[in-house]
Motif scaffolding. Structure first.
Motif, PDB file in Angstrom:
ATOM      1  N   CYS A  21       1.305  -1.281   0.074  1.00 36.25           N
ATOM      2  CA  CYS A  21       0.144   0.203   0.333  1.00 36.25           C
ATOM      3  C   CYS A  21       0.526   0.812  -0.097  1.00 36.25           C
ATOM      4  N   ALA A  22       0.761   1.569  -1.675  1.00 33.01           N
ATOM      5  CA  ALA A  22       1.914   3.296  -1.194  1.00 33.01           C
ATOM      6  C   ALA A  22       0.768   4.619  -0.883  1.00 33.01           C
ATOM      7  N   ALA A  23       1.890   5.065   0.022  1.00 35.23           N
ATOM      8  CA  ALA A  23       0.969   5.976   0.660  1.00 35.23           C
ATOM      9  C   ALA A  23       1.077   7.573  -0.859  1.00 35.23           C
ATOM     10  N   SER A  24       0.366   8.314  -0.563  1.00 37.92           N
ATOM     11  CA  SER A  24       1.278  10.101  -1.701  1.00 37.92           C
ATOM     12  C   SER A  24      -0.101  11.154  -1.494  1.00 37.92           C
ATOM     13  N   GLY A  25       0.710  11.802  -1.547  1.00 33.71           N
ATOM     14  CA  GLY A  25       0.420  13.141  -0.867  1.00 33.71           C
ATOM     15  C   GLY A  25       0.098  13.658   0.691  1.00 33.71           C
ATOM     16  N   ARG A  26      -0.570  14.036   1.384  1.00 34.55           N
ATOM     17  CA  ARG A  26      -0.306  14.042   2.780  1.00 34.55           C
ATOM     18  C   ARG A  26       0.893  12.586   3.092  1.00 34.55           C
ATOM     19  N   THR A  27       1.578  12.269   3.012  1.00 37.98           N
ATOM     20  CA  THR A  27       2.167  11.516   2.712  1.00 37.98           C
ATOM     21  C   THR A  27       1.892  10.435   4.521  1.00 37.98           C
ATOM     22  N   GLY A  28       1.216   9.472   4.013  1.00 38.02           N
ATOM     23  CA  GLY A  28       1.321   8.349   5.217  1.00 38.02           C
ATOM     24  C   GLY A  28       2.349   7.939   6.585  1.00 38.02           C
ATOM     25  N   SER A  29       3.040   8.226   6.676  1.00 42.09           N
ATOM     26  CA  SER A  29       4.129   8.656   7.061  1.00 42.09           C
ATOM     27  C   SER A  29       4.118   8.391   8.529  1.00 42.09           C
ATOM     28  N   PHE A  30       3.687   9.480   9.743  1.00 45.12           N
ATOM     29  CA  PHE A  30       2.976   9.993  10.132  1.00 45.12           C
ATOM     30  C   PHE A  30       1.385   9.487  10.792  1.00 45.12           C
ATOM     31  N   TYR A  31       1.149   8.767   9.707  1.00 40.17           N
ATOM     32  CA  TYR A  31      -0.503   7.758  10.159  1.00 40.17           C
ATOM     33  C   TYR A  31      -0.373   6.566  10.767  1.00 40.17           C
ATOM     34  N   ASP A  32      -1.285   6.126  11.635  1.00 44.24           N
ATOM     35  CA  ASP A  32      -1.363   4.607  11.838  1.00 44.24           C
ATOM     36  C   ASP A  32      -2.212   3.473  10.433  1.00 44.24           C
ATOM     37  N   MET A  33      -1.629   2.662  10.222  1.00 45.24           N
ATOM     38  CA  MET A  33      -1.818   2.245   9.123  1.00 45.24           C
ATOM     39  C   MET A  33      -2.862   1.193   9.237  1.00 45.24           C
ATOM     40  N   GLY A  34      -3.687   0.075   8.442  1.00 47.41           N
ATOM     41  CA  GLY A  34      -4.647  -0.639   8.481  1.00 47.41           C
ATOM     42  C   GLY A  34      -4.978  -1.256   7.619  1.00 47.41           C
ATOM     43  N   TRP A  35      -4.770  -3.207   7.628  1.00 48.62           N
ATOM     44  CA  TRP A  35      -5.347  -3.482   6.365  1.00 48.62           C
ATOM     45  C   TRP A  35      -6.922  -3.778   7.071  1.00 48.62           C
ATOM     46  N   PHE A  36      -8.000  -4.298   5.987  1.00 47.23           N
ATOM     47  CA  PHE A  36      -9.347  -4.404   6.007  1.00 47.23           C
ATOM     48  C   PHE A  36      -9.159  -5.566   4.974  1.00 47.23           C
ATOM     49  N   ARG A  37     -10.676  -6.152   4.827  1.00 49.04           N
ATOM     50  CA  ARG A  37     -11.344  -6.843   3.891  1.00 49.04           C
ATOM     51  C   ARG A  37     -12.636  -6.660   3.715  1.00 49.04           C
ATOM     52  N   GLN A  38     -13.279  -7.210   2.612  1.00 50.10           N
ATOM     53  CA  GLN A  38     -14.261  -7.663   2.122  1.00 50.10           C
ATOM     54  C   GLN A  38     -14.700  -8.101   1.338  1.00 50.10           C
ATOM     55  N   ALA A  39     -15.023 -10.127   1.600  1.00 48.81           N
ATOM     56  CA  ALA A  39     -15.661 -11.078   1.257  1.00 48.81           C
ATOM     57  C   ALA A  39     -16.233 -10.835   0.333  1.00 48.81           C
ATOM     58  N   SER A  87      -8.645 -20.563   1.464  1.00 50.63           N
ATOM     59  CA  SER A  87      -9.525 -20.141   0.892  1.00 50.63           C
ATOM     60  C   SER A  87     -10.656 -19.265   0.967  1.00 50.63           C
ATOM     61  N   GLU A  88     -11.160 -19.262   2.912  1.00 45.30           N
ATOM     62  CA  GLU A  88     -11.657 -18.056   3.425  1.00 45.30           C
ATOM     63  C   GLU A  88     -11.036 -16.445   3.384  1.00 45.30           C
ATOM     64  N   ASP A  89      -9.469 -16.553   3.159  1.00 46.82           N
ATOM     65  CA  ASP A  89      -8.762 -15.450   3.248  1.00 46.82           C
ATOM     66  C   ASP A  89      -9.382 -14.577   1.458  1.00 46.82           C
ATOM     67  N   THR A  90     -10.240 -15.019   0.857  1.00 43.01           N
ATOM     68  CA  THR A  90     -10.662 -15.333  -0.664  1.00 43.01           C
ATOM     69  C   THR A  90     -11.452 -13.614  -0.287  1.00 43.01           C
ATOM     70  N   ALA A  91     -11.360 -12.432  -0.686  1.00 42.78           N
ATOM     71  CA  ALA A  91     -11.387 -11.159  -0.500  1.00 42.78           C
ATOM     72  C   ALA A  91     -10.849  -9.999  -1.204  1.00 42.78           C
ATOM     73  N   VAL A  92     -11.582  -8.498  -0.969  1.00 44.31           N
ATOM     74  CA  VAL A  92     -11.049  -7.572  -1.958  1.00 44.31           C
ATOM     75  C   VAL A  92      -9.896  -7.193  -0.167  1.00 44.31           C
ATOM     76  N   TYR A  93      -8.792  -6.967  -0.345  1.00 44.24           N
ATOM     77  CA  TYR A  93      -8.083  -6.369   0.538  1.00 44.24           C
ATOM     78  C   TYR A  93      -8.267  -4.629   0.881  1.00 44.24           C
ATOM     79  N   TYR A  94      -8.071  -4.104   1.671  1.00 43.16           N
ATOM     80  CA  TYR A  94      -8.214  -2.153   1.584  1.00 43.16           C
ATOM     81  C   TYR A  94      -7.264  -2.466   2.490  1.00 43.16           C
ATOM     82  N   CYS A  95      -5.775  -1.547   2.452  1.00 45.08           N
ATOM     83  CA  CYS A  95      -5.216  -0.567   2.704  1.00 45.08           C
ATOM     84  C   CYS A  95      -6.013   0.811   3.154  1.00 45.08           C
ATOM     85  N   ALA A  96      -6.208   1.268   4.896  1.00 42.99           N
ATOM     86  CA  ALA A  96      -6.349   2.421   5.254  1.00 42.99           C
ATOM     87  C   ALA A  96      -5.814   3.351   6.006  1.00 42.99           C
TER      88      ALA A  96
END
Length: 123
Positions: A21-39, A87-96
């Protein structure tokens, strides 16, 4: 902040993938980050998170011991190494980006989202 997730794909059960997950703009260096998923047909759920310094990590029970979140602040990138995929890990993974105080596990504390990357695990 703009987030670009990549690294998804088709993998056999038991295999591995590494999401980025690459961050740009106001960069994510100083932010907490997460991964979510949606099956398909399910709610978006928390998978993993990392503090801005990288010193603290958080995992959903169903990924503990299999997934590892890490970050490279010099590259403004967060990673999710996924091993022993099921197989249950199948999902769209989102960073945030989590720019609100409060629980890392709560989706509402994340303000900026990437477009998602599809992970499909077949048996």
């Amino acid at each position: 902040v703009q987030l670009q997730a990549s690294g998804g794909g088709l993998v056999q059960a038991g295999g591995s993938l590494r999401l980025s997950c690459a961050a740009s703009g106001r960069t994510g260096s100083f932010y907490d980050m997460g991964w979510f998923r949606q099956a398909p047909g399910k709610e978006r759920e928390f998978a993993a998170a990392i503090s801005w310094s990288g010193q603290s990590t958080y995992y959903a029970e169903f990924v503990k011991g299999r997934f590892t979140i890490s970050r490279d602040n010099a590259e403004n990138t967060v990673y999710l190494q996924m091993n022993s995929l099921k197989s249950e890990d199948t999902a769209v993974y989102y960073c945030a980006v989590k720019s609100s105080s409060g629980s890392y596990y709560y989706r509402g504390n994340y303000d900026y989202w990437g477009q998602g990357t599809l992970v499909t695990v077949f048996s």
